[in-house]
Design an enzyme around this catalytic site. Structure first.
Site, PDB file in Angstrom:
ATOM      1  N   ARG A  53      46.256  28.960  21.421  1.00  0.00           N
ATOM      2  CA  ARG A  53      47.713  28.721  21.450  1.00  0.00           C
ATOM      3  C   ARG A  53      48.125  27.918  22.688  1.00  0.00           C
ATOM      4  O   ARG A  53      48.941  27.003  22.598  1.00  0.00           O
ATOM      5  CB  ARG A  53      48.451  30.059  21.449  1.00  0.00           C
ATOM      6  N   ILE A  54      47.582  28.292  23.846  1.00  0.00           N
ATOM      7  CA  ILE A  54      47.989  27.595  25.077  1.00  0.00           C
ATOM      8  C   ILE A  54      47.277  26.246  25.184  1.00  0.00           C
ATOM      9  O   ILE A  54      47.905  25.218  25.477  1.00  0.00           O
ATOM     10  CB  ILE A  54      47.734  28.482  26.312  1.00  0.00           C
ATOM     11  N   ASP A  59      45.743  28.962  39.287  1.00  0.00           N
ATOM     12  CA  ASP A  59      46.780  30.003  39.257  1.00  0.00           C
ATOM     13  C   ASP A  59      46.135  31.384  39.249  1.00  0.00           C
ATOM     14  O   ASP A  59      46.817  32.383  39.487  1.00  0.00           O
ATOM     15  CB  ASP A  59      47.645  29.838  38.006  1.00  0.00           C
ATOM     16  N   ARG A  96      41.873  32.830  33.532  1.00  0.00           N
ATOM     17  CA  ARG A  96      41.427  34.037  34.238  1.00  0.00           C
ATOM     18  C   ARG A  96      40.492  33.612  35.359  1.00  0.00           C
ATOM     19  O   ARG A  96      39.626  32.749  35.161  1.00  0.00           O
ATOM     20  CB  ARG A  96      40.669  34.981  33.297  1.00  0.00           C
ATOM     21  N   GLU A 149      41.978  38.683  42.977  1.00  0.00           N
ATOM     22  CA  GLU A 149      43.393  38.413  43.237  1.00  0.00           C
ATOM     23  C   GLU A 149      43.942  39.588  44.025  1.00  0.00           C
ATOM     24  O   GLU A 149      43.650  40.734  43.665  1.00  0.00           O
ATOM     25  CB  GLU A 149      44.171  38.256  41.924  1.00  0.00           C
ATOM     26  N   HIS A 155      49.051  33.731  40.416  1.00  0.00           N
ATOM     27  CA  HIS A 155      49.039  34.250  39.035  1.00  0.00           C
ATOM     28  C   HIS A 155      50.471  34.365  38.485  1.00  0.00           C
ATOM     29  O   HIS A 155      50.955  35.464  38.189  1.00  0.00           O
ATOM     30  CB  HIS A 155      48.312  35.594  38.941  1.00  0.00           C
ATOM     31  N   ASP A 174      35.453  24.362  22.296  1.00  0.00           N
ATOM     32  CA  ASP A 174      35.887  25.682  21.816  1.00  0.00           C
ATOM     33  C   ASP A 174      34.996  26.045  20.646  1.00  0.00           C
ATOM     34  O   ASP A 174      35.133  25.491  19.556  1.00  0.00           O
ATOM     35  CB  ASP A 174      37.367  25.643  21.386  1.00  0.00           C
TER      36      ASP A 174
END
Ligand SMILES: NC(=O)c1ccc[n+]([C@@H]2O[C@H](COP(=O)([O-])OP(=O)(O)OC[C@H]3O[C@@H](n4cnc5c(N)ncnc54)[C@H](O)[C@@H]3O)[C@@H](O)[C@H]2O)c1
Length: 320
Positions: free
Chosen positions: A158-159, A255, A231, A260, A279, A178
């Site tokens: 989706r992203i 990000d 991630r 983290e 993030h 993918d």
């Protein structure tokens, strides 16, 4: 049917408040409780006896799932898309429903990936910092026309698909890897070999952990910009830091990192060719409100005997 005073454990969150959750739970006679700490021992203790759990970034390993299931927990609702921090198989074995919110921040993450890509490709942060410090210097190297450059996407769900559309509007030629989609490159190495930019949009799984490591970095021939909004675990951060220093990577824009927060003093916090954001790709006022509402609605459904909207696992023996 509601069961009065059932306890819903929020393991952790990054939101201003939990008023939406409190109101939704109060309406069915349940109450919200925040976990005092997120280490497995504390979470296992807090999860015992909870009817449901809402989980943001805390790790929910098998031990916590077992403690929750022993006390009758019916649902672990993730605030977010990825479920890599939840022991889903253990939950399935114990008959605990896991849900996520796969449809709340797709444009935000795609926009953030583009913001990181464009800021890196245009040298925005270094130039703006120079102006802040009193300078006024036009860069003399490292910036190229975007039209015709190649962007490799790792993961085109989706992203990733939204990033592809945005990048094409800027003139990028988009290639993809993918293994679960038609077409595209046969391997990550093939996808990244001739890429000027690489953007990661795959979930964190056993197959994707450190998918960007020594082997893939050494396959990159064009000093690409590496963008990660997916991630932190997809990237071997030490290998990436080395590749940035020895010139195999032109820039990195992350990000998400592992761990983290990125530790204080980590070289990527101050590296001139690195941009790190905390993030926050998921965040917009609208997306966050949708996230909190949709996650707690799954809990309400579970506690009132309704089927989940977005199940991650199936409890009838058939994988979701
Ligand atoms: N930074 C943030 O705030 C933020 C917010 C939301 C989502 N995310 C991350 O973004 C990820 C992608 O989200 P999405 O909505 O596009 O998910 P999605 O499930 O729609 O798409 C993921 C794609 O990755 C592909 N994939 C799976 N294994 C792969 C592999 N080994 N190599 C390459 N591709 C592989 C899948 O086939 C799928 O097409 C999520 O898993 C989540 O971890 C981050």
């Amino acid at each position: 049917m509601s069961r009065s005073a059932e306890r819903v454990l929020v393991t952790d969150h990054v939101f201003g408040d939990l008023e939406a959750e409190r109101a939704a739970l109060a309406a069915i006679g349940a109450r919200l409780e925040e976990a005092p700490a997120t280490d497995p021992e504390s979470l296992a203790a807090a999860a015992a006896g909870a009817a449901a759990m809402l989980v943001c970034f805390a790790q929910v390993p098998e031990r916590v799932v077992d403690a929750a299931a022993d006390g009758g927990c019916r649902i672990i609702a993730r605030y977010g898309i990825g479920v890599d921090n939840v022991a889903v198989e253990a939950a399935t074995r114990r008959g605990v429903q896991v849900t996520n919110v796969p449809d709340y921040c797709l444009d935000e993450v795609a926009d953030h990936a583009m913001a990181l890509l464009l800021a890196s490709a245009r040298g925005v942060v270094v130039a703006a910092n120079g102006v802040r410090e009193g300078g006024w210097t036009v860069p003399q190297e490292g910036i190229h026309r975007l039209e015709g450059r190649r962007l490799a996407l790792i993961g085109v769900g989706r992203i990733g698909r939204r990033v592809a559309n945005r990048a094409r509007a800027f003139g990028y030629e988009v290639v993809a890897y993918d293994p679960y989609q038609e077409g595209g490159a046969a391997s990550v190495e093939e996808a990244v070999a001739e890429a000027d930019a690489v953007s990661l949009h795959a979930p964190l799984t056993d197959d994707t952990r450190h998918i960007i490591g020594e082997a893939t970095l050494s396959a990159m021939k064009r000093r690409p910009v590496l963008v990660n909004t997916s991630r932190g675990g997809l990237v071997d951060l030490e290998a990436v830091t080395r590749a940035l220093d020895d010139g195999r990577l032109g820039a990195v824009a992350l990000d998400v990192t592992e761990p983290e927060p990125l530790p204080a003093g980590h070289p990527l916090r101050t590296h001139p060719r690195a941009i790190v954001t905390p993030h926050m790709s998921f965040y917009s006022a609208e997306a966050q409100a949708e996230l909190q509402r949709r996650a707690v609605e799954e809990v309400v459904r579970a506690l009132t005997g309704e089927p989940p909207r977005c199940p991650v696992n199936r409890l009838d023996g058939v994988p979701a």
